[in-house]
Design an enzyme around this catalytic site. Structure first.
Site, PDB file in Angstrom:
ATOM      1  N   ARG A 233       0.830  -1.191   0.000  1.00  0.00           N
ATOM      2  CA  ARG A 233       0.000   0.000   0.000  1.00  0.00           C
ATOM      3  C   ARG A 233       0.867   1.244   0.000  1.00  0.00           C
ATOM      4  NH1 ARG A 233      -3.510  -2.171  -2.211  1.00  0.00           N
ATOM      5  NH2 ARG A 233      -4.624  -0.182  -2.135  1.00  0.00           N
ATOM      6  N   GLU A 262      -1.272   8.638  -6.351  1.00  0.00           N
ATOM      7  CA  GLU A 262      -1.076   8.078  -7.695  1.00  0.00           C
ATOM      8  C   GLU A 262      -1.998   8.773  -8.687  1.00  0.00           C
ATOM      9  OE1 GLU A 262      -1.726   3.880  -7.238  1.00  0.00           O
ATOM     10  OE2 GLU A 262       0.139   3.609  -6.099  1.00  0.00           O
ATOM     11  N   HIS A 281       2.059   0.769 -10.141  1.00  0.00           N
ATOM     12  CA  HIS A 281       0.986  -0.030  -9.519  1.00  0.00           C
ATOM     13  C   HIS A 281       0.544  -1.168 -10.452  1.00  0.00           C
ATOM     14  CE1 HIS A 281      -2.228   0.409  -6.168  1.00  0.00           C
ATOM     15  NE2 HIS A 281      -2.061  -0.864  -6.484  1.00  0.00           N
TER      16      HIS A 281
END
Length: 315
Positions: A233, A262, A281
């Site tokens: 995370r 992000e 990601h």
């Protein structure tokens, strides 16, 4: 058979190759599928949504849930749900279901690959070549695999995979997880992992207790020449402090797939920090995981639409 029209399934902004599964489900139940193109259209669609299917690329805050009077359930593609205000969902009486376990091997192998590459100083060697340099002193501080000390923080599905991968190449693996009392690797304290590991691999949820776990103070206590990997995370690492530790050379490398915000900002300090492997990601992606993730989300929507108990609830 297609049923009478009932309502709307809202899909948050995504990067899936297609929404064929979601469209088929909506057609089967006579629902309209509403794929949001961006954050604004996603929020505008909330009042009419009977089901909200949310990706990591959107958020549901305390401000949003009062708008969601029609919502039967929120389905989160994937296991992480720190982009959802679960307390607000609970107060609004809206169940939140996640889709765990569809990409455990993918995420673990991503972390493992990052950790080995950093421990072997591959980014430093690559940068030297690109800068028209040569070997210099690169690699003299690198332990051999049989002496590599790896600390795994979090021994859920992914953490266990990572621990086994490092064991398979002969590394010495220890782990910390406050909820685990027995393991196939030695369990130790958080302080021991952070201060006495060549590789620290993070596999933790983001909570009030774990936010900025890898802080400026912690980085200063870590073993000189250690590397940090985070595929779990964003927000577990104080990113500006990590960039400083990389620039100073005290921390030898970082592999990061998830970030506090992000997409990563143009001026983010990790963009210019040396000896990094930064990925957008994508640790969970593979030629099988996307389909499995969408199938799992669709399965949970089906349960909600047919009035059956939802699985993998977080509230």
């Amino acid at each position: 058979m297609t049923r009478d029209a009932h309502g709307t399934i809202l899909v948050a902004p995504h990067h899936f190759p297609n929404l064929d599964r979601e469209h088929a489900l909506a057609k089967e139940f006579g629902y309209t599928l509403n794929p949001a193109a961006d954050a604004d259209s996603f929020r505008k669609g909330l009042p009419d949504a009977d089901i909200v299917m949310i990706t990591p690329y959107a958020k549901l805050t305390a401000v949003d849930f009062p708008l969601m009077s029609n919502c039967k359930a929120v389905i989160r593609y994937g296991i992480g749900y720190d982009n959802i205000d679960v307390a607000a969902a609970t107060e609004a009486g809206i169940p939140v279901s996640i889709v765990p376990g569809t990409a455990s091997e993918e995420v673990a192998s991503h972390a493992f690959a990052m950790g080995l590459a950093l421990a072997r100083r591959l980014p430093a060697g690559n940068a030297s070549i690109r800068d028209l340099g040569w070997a210099g002193t690169i690699g003299y501080d690198t332990p051999v695999l049989s002496e590599l000390e790896v600390g795994v923080l979090g021994m859920g599905r992914i953490g266990q995979h990572v621990a086994r991968m490092y064991q398979a190449v002969g590394a010495k693996v220890r782990a910390y997880d406050p909820f685990v009392t027995e393991s196939f690797v030695d369990l130790t304290t958080l302080e021991d992992i952070l201060e006495n590991s060549d590789v620290v691999s993070l596999h933790l949820p983001l909570t009030a207790d774990t936010a900025n776990l890898i802080s400026k103070d912690v980085l200063a206590r870590m073993r000189k020449g250690a590397v940090v990997v985070n595929v779990s995370r964003g927000g577990l690492i104080e990113e500006s402090a990590l960039a400083q530790a990389l620039t100073s050379g005290y921390i030898a490398g970082a592999g990061i797939d998830t970030f506090a915000e992000e997409p990563l900002g143009a001026e983010h300090p990790l963009r210019s920090a040396p000896n990094t492997i930064l990925t957008p990601h994508i640790a969970w992606r593979s030629n099988r995981s996307t389909g499995a993730l969408q199938e799992g989300a669709v399965e949970r929507v089906r349960l909600a639409l047919t009035g059956q108990p939802l699985i993998d609830l977080v509230n």
